[in-house]
Design an enzyme around this catalytic site. Sequence first.
Site, PDB file in Angstrom:
ATOM      1  N   LEU A   1      46.994  57.424  13.832  1.00  0.00           N
ATOM      2  CA  LEU A   1      48.456  56.870  13.257  1.00  0.00           C
ATOM      3  C   LEU A   1      47.993  55.547  12.624  1.00  0.00           C
ATOM      4  O   LEU A   1      48.533  54.353  12.702  1.00  0.00           O
ATOM      5  CB  LEU A   1      49.357  56.781  14.064  1.00  0.00           C
ATOM      6  CG  LEU A   1      50.255  58.013  14.708  1.00  0.00           C
ATOM      7  CD1 LEU A   1      51.099  57.637  15.879  1.00  0.00           C
ATOM      8  CD2 LEU A   1      50.578  58.661  13.923  1.00  0.00           C
TER       9      LEU A   1
ATOM     10  N   HIS B   1      46.146  50.301  11.349  1.00  0.00           N
ATOM     11  CA  HIS B   1      46.920  51.027  12.188  1.00  0.00           C
ATOM     12  C   HIS B   1      48.320  50.507  11.907  1.00  0.00           C
ATOM     13  O   HIS B   1      49.011  49.555  11.644  1.00  0.00           O
ATOM     14  CB  HIS B   1      46.637  50.744  13.675  1.00  0.00           C
ATOM     15  CG  HIS B   1      47.100  51.868  14.797  1.00  0.00           C
ATOM     16  ND1 HIS B   1      48.453  52.011  15.170  1.00  0.00           N
ATOM     17  CD2 HIS B   1      46.408  52.634  15.367  1.00  0.00           C
ATOM     18  CE1 HIS B   1      48.459  52.836  15.896  1.00  0.00           C
ATOM     19  NE2 HIS B   1      47.325  53.489  16.087  1.00  0.00           N
ATOM     20  N   HIS B   2      49.181  51.848  11.932  1.00  0.00           N
ATOM     21  CA  HIS B   2      50.672  51.720  11.884  1.00  0.00           C
ATOM     22  C   HIS B   2      51.476  50.764  12.662  1.00  0.00           C
ATOM     23  O   HIS B   2      52.466  50.306  12.401  1.00  0.00           O
ATOM     24  CB  HIS B   2      51.321  53.107  11.729  1.00  0.00           C
ATOM     25  CG  HIS B   2      52.129  53.220  10.499  1.00  0.00           C
ATOM     26  ND1 HIS B   2      53.087  52.373  10.172  1.00  0.00           N
ATOM     27  CD2 HIS B   2      52.777  54.191   9.816  1.00  0.00           C
ATOM     28  CE1 HIS B   2      54.073  52.679   9.289  1.00  0.00           C
ATOM     29  NE2 HIS B   2      53.829  53.766   8.921  1.00  0.00           N
ATOM     30  N   ALA B   3      50.681  50.489  13.937  1.00  0.00           N
ATOM     31  CA  ALA B   3      51.553  49.632  14.754  1.00  0.00           C
ATOM     32  C   ALA B   3      51.294  48.193  14.323  1.00  0.00           C
ATOM     33  O   ALA B   3      51.882  47.335  14.843  1.00  0.00           O
ATOM     34  CB  ALA B   3      50.765  49.805  16.223  1.00  0.00           C
TER      35      ALA B   3
ATOM     36  N   ASN C   1      56.641  46.521  12.116  1.00  0.00           N
ATOM     37  CA  ASN C   1      57.344  47.548  11.251  1.00  0.00           C
ATOM     38  C   ASN C   1      58.773  47.349  11.379  1.00  0.00           C
ATOM     39  O   ASN C   1      59.429  47.055  12.205  1.00  0.00           O
ATOM     40  CB  ASN C   1      57.066  48.710  11.932  1.00  0.00           C
ATOM     41  CG  ASN C   1      55.560  49.336  11.881  1.00  0.00           C
ATOM     42  OD1 ASN C   1      55.136  49.981  10.895  1.00  0.00           O
ATOM     43  ND2 ASN C   1      54.816  48.656  12.884  1.00  0.00           N
TER      44      ASN C   1
END
Length: 463
Positions: A22, A139-141, A312
């Site tokens: 991800l 990373h999307h985090a 996010n």
Amino acid sequence: MATPIDPTSTAFLLAESRKAPLHVGGLQLFEPPEGAGPGFVGDLYRQMQQVEEFEPIFLKRPHRSVTTAGQYFWIEDQEFDLEHHLRHSALPQPGRIRELLDLCSRLHGTRLATERPLWEAHVIEGLADGRAALYTKLHHALVDGVSAMRLLQSVLSSDPDAREMPAPWALRKRRRTKDDANLADVPIKALRTALGISADAAGLPRALVTTLSRGLRNESASLALYAPRTILNQDITAARRFAAQDWPTERLRAVGKATGATINDVLLAMCGGALRRYLIELDALPETSLVAMCPVGLNAKEAGSASTTGGNALGTVMVRLGTDEADPGARLRTIHHSMLEGKAALGSMTPTQILAMSAIGMAPAVLTPLLGLQGHVRPPFNVIISNVPGPRVPQYFNGARLVGMYPLSVPMPGLALNITTTSYAGTMGFGLTGCRRTLPHLQRLLIHLEDELAALESAAGVS
């Protein structure tokens, strides 16, 4: 200093698996400055290594233990090793774009190590035409796609003569602005925030009822209830296929001007028509329209700048792509009306309510693979399509002109294709990231995108 990780970012960490990394990524192509020698790319790599202080976002890694009660926190990596994160690669002969995209496909299918800061950058040489490439992934985090794009763009310059420019991860001094924290204002700001959250919470039940009602009526909102089963919505492997190409933005703008649609509507119509052609070739077109999930970056919309703290903030709109329509003009009208409905739905909610409703709409995409139900229940949507705005004028990095920007994004179990686009200096770059095994001949979608744009131009009466 440890800081708790927000719930959305925590969800990205928990949902990640070997076959579903991800992280978001980007491929940038640079044309060396006039007079640059054969060692230009190597010199660029070594210059990007010369960093003494780093932006905090590039130093933090996730951590949880008994002492954190199982909750994820960001902590600073005390053994940070830049050579692990910054790599130098060369393409095999003949050094075509095909070899570059194959390399990016392999790099994008590999998970980032959670015991280190969650990013990598690869300086790539060996293109036959002498251009240099930079592939990055975060990373999307750590950041959403919009913030990642703007963070990497923040070191570029519109001045072709600018030199000694810092790497994206180098610490940059900033002037104090009116938005910076002022200790005297903290109690007032905290009170305003608390009051705002209370008001948002009070409105959540109504927002939920409205969202469910719109979903049941098959109207665009943050929740879709009518997405059909397709080959796009099967289980996936870790193998990735990346395809990329760009089109003049003026072609999309001309279609929009002639039809009363937006550029984003036309972009979605290109994708809808291309997917229709692709699924017809595979004898896999469903009778009802595909539904696309289109993210909305709330932080980027409000702040208009890169975030150095990460996180996010995404809202979503579910859009009918009109794949059940044979006529490209009718398909564009379907998408235009669907987007208007979605914007109206978001316009009736506060940012906090948008986030909450979007989380509800996204929940099936996370829970379905966790429960092993992909292929057995209707997908929450069929494909993710994002549009990330980029610089409007040509950009340079240490004299090298940026000539192409192509985003790489996140396929997930049950969502084998992700289409992300970005505008740059009069072009619209398309990045198609899919599961290599689930979706055969993914690169044919690029041909279908061109054919569909030509069909839209014909339907709109523009040449």
